[in-house]
Design an enzyme around this catalytic site. Structure first.
Site, PDB file in Angstrom:
ATOM      1  N   GLU A 166       1.006  -0.586  -5.197  1.00 41.84           N
ATOM      2  CA  GLU A 166       0.001   0.460  -5.303  1.00 41.84           C
ATOM      3  C   GLU A 166       0.712   1.806  -5.323  1.00 41.84           C
ATOM      4  O   GLU A 166       1.137   2.316  -4.293  1.00 41.84           O
ATOM      5  CB  GLU A 166      -0.987   0.429  -4.128  1.00 41.84           C
ATOM      6  CG  GLU A 166      -2.183   1.346  -4.385  1.00 41.84           C
ATOM      7  CD  GLU A 166      -2.583   2.217  -3.208  1.00 41.84           C
ATOM      8  OE1 GLU A 166      -3.653   2.838  -3.274  1.00 41.84           O
ATOM      9  OE2 GLU A 166      -1.826   2.303  -2.227  1.00 41.84           O
ATOM     10  N   ASP A 195       0.822  -1.209   0.000  1.00 38.09           N
ATOM     11  CA  ASP A 195       0.000   0.000   0.000  1.00 38.09           C
ATOM     12  C   ASP A 195       0.860   1.265   0.000  1.00 38.09           C
ATOM     13  O   ASP A 195       1.835   1.364   0.751  1.00 38.09           O
ATOM     14  CB  ASP A 195      -0.895  -0.032   1.255  1.00 38.09           C
ATOM     15  CG  ASP A 195      -1.810   1.164   1.372  1.00 38.09           C
ATOM     16  OD1 ASP A 195      -2.759   1.255   0.586  1.00 38.09           O
ATOM     17  OD2 ASP A 195      -1.569   2.008   2.262  1.00 38.09           O
TER      18      ASP A 195
END
Length: 536
Positions: A243, A201
């Site tokens: 990401e 993330d």
């Protein structure tokens, strides 16, 4: 045995565990409930599950604010439940990747609590502290709807702490070798349990440097390469998915030379799919592909239509952003930050023709597709719920009171049941029984896709036809070649193509189109799509 690059031809499925299936009757989905539904996912054709955070957390950001990297949130179950899920998934040939939140923790994490209480604590340097909130002033604010600064004053510490997201999520200090080592330990813990990799993330923001925008820094890439070396050496069959909500030219660096991430999300393509369908014009999609640089041979893009966050409009012009808001989010409650908080079916007017067309693009453009739970049955959303919760409602398994999600009297969020998204139609059981339902259609698309290596491994050639209303391209891998036609408009389109061969067969419907003198003429219905194979 799967090839080492299995991820290049895989179907991914994003699961919000809280919303998927409640096995305990407490109103919250859990790991045992997900385990009970693995056969559904296998039948759908899913190769790999991506689990949103399942760690202990105060849930101010739905688990992305982690309070313990080495545990399971009690709402979801236990580590033993997770081990059972892994075993059951692997027995069905389904892999599992989990969210690895590198950039920040919850402010409730013991590391941060120790950091703020004592300057002499070994954890003080786990976070980024400052006597002033003027440092790193070139870094943008990401959550513009809620945050006014990347710095927040902490009275216990007597200093400001740095955060790129919510103020309840202080950033870790990657200049501290102990932090870098700690995150390697976190990876090792979950890899040893058997996870097949991580969706990492918010990776562009790990390091801060004065005079920069604190994104995509060289130090960040150096550390991420260290993570890849560790995985390659000790867990060579596992993957890292990046990401990075950035332009493809910037994301390209996160692949390295096959020595950083195996995969990365392609963010700018997603809004342009919706742009093209609304305008009936293939140019936005074509433009996004032209902005996409070549990537190393063992790397792969991840493509998606929707996910757990807003449909981001960060990488469109201000004019296009205003247009997208007007067309797709006319109610201000549908907007969030620089995006739109809607699900796939509501965005496409609950028109199955448009939804199928969007999936045709997803499954045939370059990249491994990710399906967001519930979008395969055309679930609606609830814009009255706060923040992104409107697209994170319970999975709808049948038409019972709680949609087969839970037997509890009260569940964590209401099921969607309104005039446009009636529960009696938008559920797994009813669509399994209906041959031409959205679920059945997507299941068939996936099955056909898996038979053609060109759609996973092949390169793309864009074809400029007599009309921009049709997105036309071929995908080629070795001897496998397919022509794909997608009518993006609400009117019939006649397509003329130069084709070598006797005929073309639509591999989804087994319909044959004859070729005359190497010329093919096809009339496409509004929003019709064809996956065509040459008959020699």
């Amino acid at each position: 045995m799967s090839p080492p690059d299995w991820y290049k031809n895989a179907i991914f499925y994003e699961v919000y565990v809280r919303a998927f299936r409640d096995s305990h009757g407490d109103g919250h989905g859990d790991l045992q409930g997900l385990t009970q539904k693995l056969d559904y996912l296998k039948d759908l054709g899913v190769d790999c599950l991506w689990l949103m955070p399942i760690y202990p957390s105060p849930l101010k950001d739905d688990g992305y604010d982690i309070a313990d990297y080495y545990g399971i949130h009690p709402d979801y179950g236990t580590l033993d439940d997770f081990k059972s899920l892994l075993k059951a998934a692997h027995a069905r040939g389904i892999r599992i990747i989990t969210d690895l939140v590198l950039n920040h923790t919850s402010d409730q994490h013991p590391w941060f609590q120790a950091s703020r209480r004592e300057k002499t604590s070994r954890y003080r340097d786990y976070y980024v502290w400052s006597d002033t909130d003027k440092k790193y002033s070139d870094a943008r604010i990401i959550f513009v709807d809620t945050e006014r600064s990347n710095w927040t004053w902490d009275s216990a510490a007597g200093q400001y702490y740095w955060h790129r997201f919510y103020s309840s999520q202080p950033d870790l200090n990657y200049d501290n070798p102990a932090v870098r080592a700690e995150m390697l330990n976190v990876m090792k813990f979950w890899l040893d349990l058997g996870v097949d990799g991580f969706r990492a993330d918010a990776v562009p923001y790990l390091f801060e440097r004065e005079g920069t925008n604190c994104e995509n820094l060289a130090e960040t890439h150096s550390y991420l390469k260290e993570l890849r070396r560790y995985i390659d050496k000790h867990y060579p069959d596992r993957i890292l998915l990046c990401e990075a909500n950035q332009w493809p030219r910037d994301v390209r660096a996160y692949f390295g030379e096959d020595d950083e991430f195996h995969m990365a999300f392609h963010f700018p393509l997603m809004p342009r799919v919706f742009m093209s369908i609304r305008r009936g014009d293939s140019e936005p999609i074509h433009w996004a592909l032209e902005q996409t640089p070549p990537i190393p041979p063992n790397s792969q893009w991840c493509t998606f239509l929707r996910n757990h966050d807003e449909l981001t409009l960060e990488m469109v012009s201000e004019e296009d952003r205003q247009w997208m808001w007007k067309e797709y989010a006319p109610d201000p409650r549908m907007r969030l930050n620089l995006g739109i908080r809607r699900r796939l079916a509501p965005l496409l007017d609950n028109d199955q023709r448009k939804i199928e067309l969007a999936y045709s693009l997803l499954f045939t453009l370059p990249g491994s597709p990710i399906i967001y739970y519930g979008d395969e049955i055309g679930m609606g959303d609830n814009i009255s719920l706060h923040d992104r919760n409107g697209v994170r409602t319970p999975m709808q398994w049948d038409d019972s009171a709680n949609a087969g999600f839970s037997e509890a009297k009260d569940i964590f969020a209401p099921v969607i049941d309104n005039s446009m998204f009636r529960l009696r139609d938008v559920n797994v059981a009813s669509q399994k029984a209906k041959p031409n339902s959205l679920l059945q259609t997507i299941q068939k698309m996936i099955a056909v896709r898996k038979k053609h290596s060109a759609l996973g491994y092949g390169y793309l050639t864009w074809h400029n036809l007599n009309t921009r209303a049709v997105a036309a391209y071929s995908r080629t891998h070795k001897k496998d070649r397919l022509f794909v036609l997608n009518n993006l408009s609400d009117s019939k389109q006649t397509v003329h193509m130069d084709v070598a061969g006797r005929s073309l067969t639509d591999i989804l419907r087994n319909k044959i189109f004859p070729v005359t003198n190497d010329q093919l003429q096809i009339e496409l219905e509004p929003y019709e799509y064809l996956w065509l194979e040459t008959t020699k």
